[in-house]
Design an enzyme around this catalytic site. Sequence first.
Site, PDB file in Angstrom:
ATOM      1  N   ARG A 105       3.909 -20.324  12.733  1.00 46.07           N
ATOM      2  CA  ARG A 105       3.488 -20.882  11.435  1.00 46.07           C
ATOM      3  C   ARG A 105       2.322 -20.116  10.793  1.00 46.07           C
ATOM      4  NH1 ARG A 105       4.140 -25.757  14.444  1.00 46.07           N
ATOM      5  NH2 ARG A 105       6.207 -26.612  14.080  1.00 46.07           N
TER       6      ARG A 105
ATOM      7  N   LYS B 108       3.028 -11.200  -1.626  1.00 50.31           N
ATOM      8  CA  LYS B 108       4.449 -11.540  -1.726  1.00 50.31           C
ATOM      9  C   LYS B 108       5.158 -10.877  -0.555  1.00 50.31           C
ATOM     10  CE  LYS B 108       5.565 -12.442  -6.529  1.00 50.31           C
ATOM     11  NZ  LYS B 108       6.325 -11.970  -7.702  1.00 50.31           N
TER      12      LYS B 108
ATOM     13  N   GLU C 147       6.050   1.708 -10.857  1.00 49.86           N
ATOM     14  CA  GLU C 147       5.210   0.496 -10.768  1.00 49.86           C
ATOM     15  C   GLU C 147       3.817   0.762 -11.360  1.00 49.86           C
ATOM     16  OE1 GLU C 147       6.533  -2.321 -10.028  1.00 49.86           O
ATOM     17  OE2 GLU C 147       7.807  -2.270  -8.231  1.00 49.86           O
TER      18      GLU C 147
ATOM     19  N   LYS D 184      -3.652  -5.439 -10.380  1.00 49.86           N
ATOM     20  CA  LYS D 184      -2.905  -6.366  -9.530  1.00 49.86           C
ATOM     21  C   LYS D 184      -3.837  -7.415  -8.932  1.00 49.86           C
ATOM     22  CE  LYS D 184       0.761  -7.422  -6.700  1.00 49.86           C
ATOM     23  NZ  LYS D 184       1.997  -7.030  -6.087  1.00 49.86           N
TER      24      LYS D 184
ATOM     25  N   GLU E  14       2.306 -17.374  -8.791  1.00 51.44           N
ATOM     26  CA  GLU E  14       3.192 -17.083  -9.928  1.00 51.44           C
ATOM     27  C   GLU E  14       3.626 -18.335 -10.694  1.00 51.44           C
ATOM     28  OE1 GLU E  14       5.809 -13.678  -9.390  1.00 51.44           O
ATOM     29  OE2 GLU E  14       7.296 -14.680 -10.641  1.00 51.44           O
TER      30      GLU E  14
ATOM     31  N   ARG F 207       1.281 -14.056 -13.358  1.00 48.31           N
ATOM     32  CA  ARG F 207       1.794 -13.129 -12.334  1.00 48.31           C
ATOM     33  C   ARG F 207       3.235 -12.708 -12.614  1.00 48.31           C
ATOM     34  NH1 ARG F 207       0.877 -12.939  -5.789  1.00 48.31           N
ATOM     35  NH2 ARG F 207       2.080 -11.032  -5.530  1.00 48.31           N
TER      36      ARG F 207
ATOM     37  N   ASN G 127       6.631  -8.648 -13.112  1.00 52.48           N
ATOM     38  CA  ASN G 127       8.067  -8.423 -12.914  1.00 52.48           C
ATOM     39  C   ASN G 127       8.723  -7.740 -14.108  1.00 52.48           C
ATOM     40  OD1 ASN G 127       8.462  -9.560 -10.296  1.00 52.48           O
ATOM     41  ND2 ASN G 127       8.005 -11.533 -11.232  1.00 52.48           N
TER      42      ASN G 127
ATOM     43  N   HIS H 172      12.008  -6.029 -13.599  1.00 57.30           N
ATOM     44  CA  HIS H 172      12.517  -6.350 -12.259  1.00 57.30           C
ATOM     45  C   HIS H 172      13.794  -7.173 -12.276  1.00 57.30           C
ATOM     46  CE1 HIS H 172       8.756  -4.648 -11.020  1.00 57.30           C
ATOM     47  NE2 HIS H 172       8.933  -4.955  -9.750  1.00 57.30           N
TER      48      HIS H 172
ATOM     49  N   HIS I  55      16.439  -5.623 -10.104  1.00 57.10           N
ATOM     50  CA  HIS I  55      16.994  -6.268  -8.908  1.00 57.10           C
ATOM     51  C   HIS I  55      18.519  -6.352  -9.007  1.00 57.10           C
ATOM     52  CE1 HIS I  55      12.984  -8.448  -7.727  1.00 57.10           C
ATOM     53  NE2 HIS I  55      12.990  -7.177  -7.422  1.00 57.10           N
TER      54      HIS I  55
ATOM     55  N   HIS J  61      13.844   1.099  -5.287  1.00 57.94           N
ATOM     56  CA  HIS J  61      13.316  -0.018  -6.077  1.00 57.94           C
ATOM     57  C   HIS J  61      12.655   0.493  -7.370  1.00 57.94           C
ATOM     58  CE1 HIS J  61      11.454  -3.895  -6.914  1.00 57.94           C
ATOM     59  NE2 HIS J  61      10.283  -3.287  -6.990  1.00 57.94           N
TER      60      HIS J  61
END
Length: 359
Positions: free
Chosen positions: A118, A140, A182, A224, A234, A238, A242, A245, A249, A262
Amino acid sequence: MKTLYVELGDRRYPIHIGPGLLDQPELLRPHLPGQQVLVISNTTVAPLYLDRVRAALTGLRHEVLILPDGEQYKTLATLDAVFTALLNHRFARDCTLVALGGGVIGDMVGFAAACYQRGVHFVQIPTTLLAQVDSSVGGKTAVNHPLGKNMIGAFYQPGGVLADTDTLGTLPDRELRAGLAEVIKYGLIRDLPFLEWLEANIGHLLARDAAALTEAIERSCRNKAEIVALDERETGERALLNLGHTFGHAIETGMGYGEWLHGEAVAVGMCLAADLSMRLGWLAADGAERVRALLARAGLPLAPPAQLTADDFLRLMAVDKKVKEGQLRLVLLRSLGRATLVSGVDPHILRSTLEDSFQ
Ligand code: NAD
Ligand code: GLY
């Protein structure tokens, strides 16, 4: 060396940026609170940099796990191998995982750290430009699912980030260019002066000028870190990180993970976002052209792969973490340096943007 901080209260952590950091154990040691350390890397990065990380761990019980290299291995199955190693070594809750590699290793190790017992400590040692400017910062973590990129994951912050800029010396050119996508993203979404600096310095970055790379990494991480401190999970700003993205994606998932990098997919996504923003009447035509021109100068693709259709995009884009109440939400540009999250984009304009984008 420059040190920035991600300001998250009692989870505040440093991002160290500079040359020679792997040879400075005093930067890594404060982030290893227990006696057990598992260094996780891959078959490409380990032969290059593992010895130096291990030298910094002298005196601590440490084990090493070398994973196969590639986006196609960013899976739950690979994660299972990490858990098996941790259990085989009887690692306890005060252990630390060290991620040595690019964004694939960093995202997987972060997720493993979030899950094992955990939650255990972890440190990021990013070795690609993309990981140094983006994925190692902000917590993330995720793995891919065949039906969607980064769909299984957690928000889980590292204890520290060590971005040794010397490691970029061995990075293939294609990977350097993917990282620049990026970097350019930060200029486009919220930092016009940085965008202008990039337009003036893209040649130096491609030539791997050390001072230019360090400045680009620092300015990217500053952006960032600010965004993450404002909106860690987010719920708002935030999402602007993206830009490109949702389209990107779709390319990565549609083409099969690892086919397109990517950063390459994000570059095409940012072209599409700029074009769509122009068609909606927000971004001036010369603004959209500046986006394309800078990405082209960075050696990045501007058009999606011919194997995909507009229908493929629309189907794949429906599986996106920004979808809310069944509505697709896209990051678009109001102007250069000012992004916004938009829902309810006219589907006809979205479709025609996609249809006109294929070469
Ligand atoms: P990557 O981790 O696959 O690394 C690219 C390639 O370079 C790999 O083959 C790797 O082994 C190799 N490599 C790494 N460092 C090297 C070095 N110093 N010298 C030589 N080769 C080296 O890819 P990436 O571009 O670093 O990361 C992409 C991943 O990051 C994607 O999975 C993406 O989803 C994720 N990502 C996550 C975030 C986030 O916020 N967590 C942000 C952006 C991207
Ligand atoms: N790379 C997107 C984010 O960190 O939010």
